[in-house]
Design a protein around this motif. Sequence first.
Motif, mmCIF file in Angstrom:
data_model
loop_
_atom_site.group_PDB
_atom_site.id
_atom_site.type_symbol
_atom_site.label_atom_id
_atom_site.label_comp_id
_atom_site.label_asym_id
_atom_site.label_seq_id
_atom_site.Cartn_x
_atom_site.Cartn_y
_atom_site.Cartn_z
ATOM 1 N N LYS A 109 0.848 -1.190 0.000
ATOM 2 C CA LYS A 109 0.000 0.000 0.000
ATOM 3 C C LYS A 109 0.889 1.248 0.000
ATOM 4 N N LEU A 167 -8.788 -9.096 -4.763
ATOM 5 C CA LEU A 167 -8.848 -8.917 -3.323
ATOM 6 C C LEU A 167 -8.403 -10.200 -2.645
ATOM 7 N N SER A 307 -10.441 -0.610 -2.658
ATOM 8 C CA SER A 307 -9.418 -0.878 -1.642
ATOM 9 C C SER A 307 -9.617 0.009 -0.415
#
Length: 362
Positions: A109, A167, A307
């Motif tokens: 991330k 995911l 997300s």
Amino acid sequence: MSAGTGSATSRIHVLGAGAVGLLFAAHLRQAGHPITLLLRSQSAVDRFERQGSRISVINDWVRAHPSRRLLLQPGEDITPCAIDGIQAEDIHTDNDQQGVISKLVVATKAQDTLQAFGRVRMRLGAQSTVVLLQNGMGVFEVIQREFYTQPDNAPAFIVGTNAHGCLRASGDEFVTRHTAMGSCTFATRPALAACGAPDSALELMTALAELPLDVAVVNWSELHVQLLLKLAANAVINPATALAGCHNGLLSSHDMSTISGFMALACAEIAAIYARAHPHLHEELSAHAIEEYVTRIVHVTAQNRSSMLQDVTSGRPTEVDWINGHLVRLAHQHGVSAPINTALLALIKLREAAFEERLNPS
């Protein structure tokens, strides 16, 4: 697929074992490349090895494919595709014990990337190549400012944008669900070091280009436009769905004119920011072009949970500082008003704070 050791220069290390990192690691391994996952702890490495040193990919995208879906029976589960022969290392292990990294794919991330990159940067050199696969913008610039003010030993950098929906499977640490077949695009950033790109840059770019993920390799100026369009889509879709707690497709409901009005205003605001920050791109980044792109992404990813929605639901920090935050900073630098992005940034930060307060009441 059986395990392969591979030489140090042929091995590809993947930093970030989330949905995107697992997807790329699995496809690169399936293509025959030796892969090492860089995990956050030795206990994670132990769990990975206990479950067979494999990544499983569930190709849910076939349910929406025009022809592939015809091969499925009603209600039939998608059989996971297991990719084995993958190695794993603890990112905290002493750098001297692990050796040089020739090729690194960073799929963390955005908010975690600087710290994670700092753990491995001493294993990188001028002959290394790094791929950055983050949402938002500004990660490359922060890494450059933090670690490579003197770029003599800087690696080459490839920046990518990924439009595949994926995911992490619930309860399965090393399983990724490929929910929507999209595309991805890569370009080499202009070299930091004067010596130009190393051999590893061409080798890694070739490996990425051959993946069955609708990959395009373009020059940096072309990718820059795509990144700015994707930033706009993320800035509209992610915070809206995170605050509403809905799938992306709800933003395109025909009976919700208020939502379409919000999207049009948000796109116009982003276009105004881009017009001042990137005036040479005014045609590619007009309000109409941005709104058309955002609407298309909403339709393509209609069944996806963004997300940011996944992060706020799980109580994790979001990438909002690298998405709406980046736009707000850009607007401030160029004297442009950005009330919508400022509000979205504030509301997501408020939601993060509220979750933290519930976890740690005073």
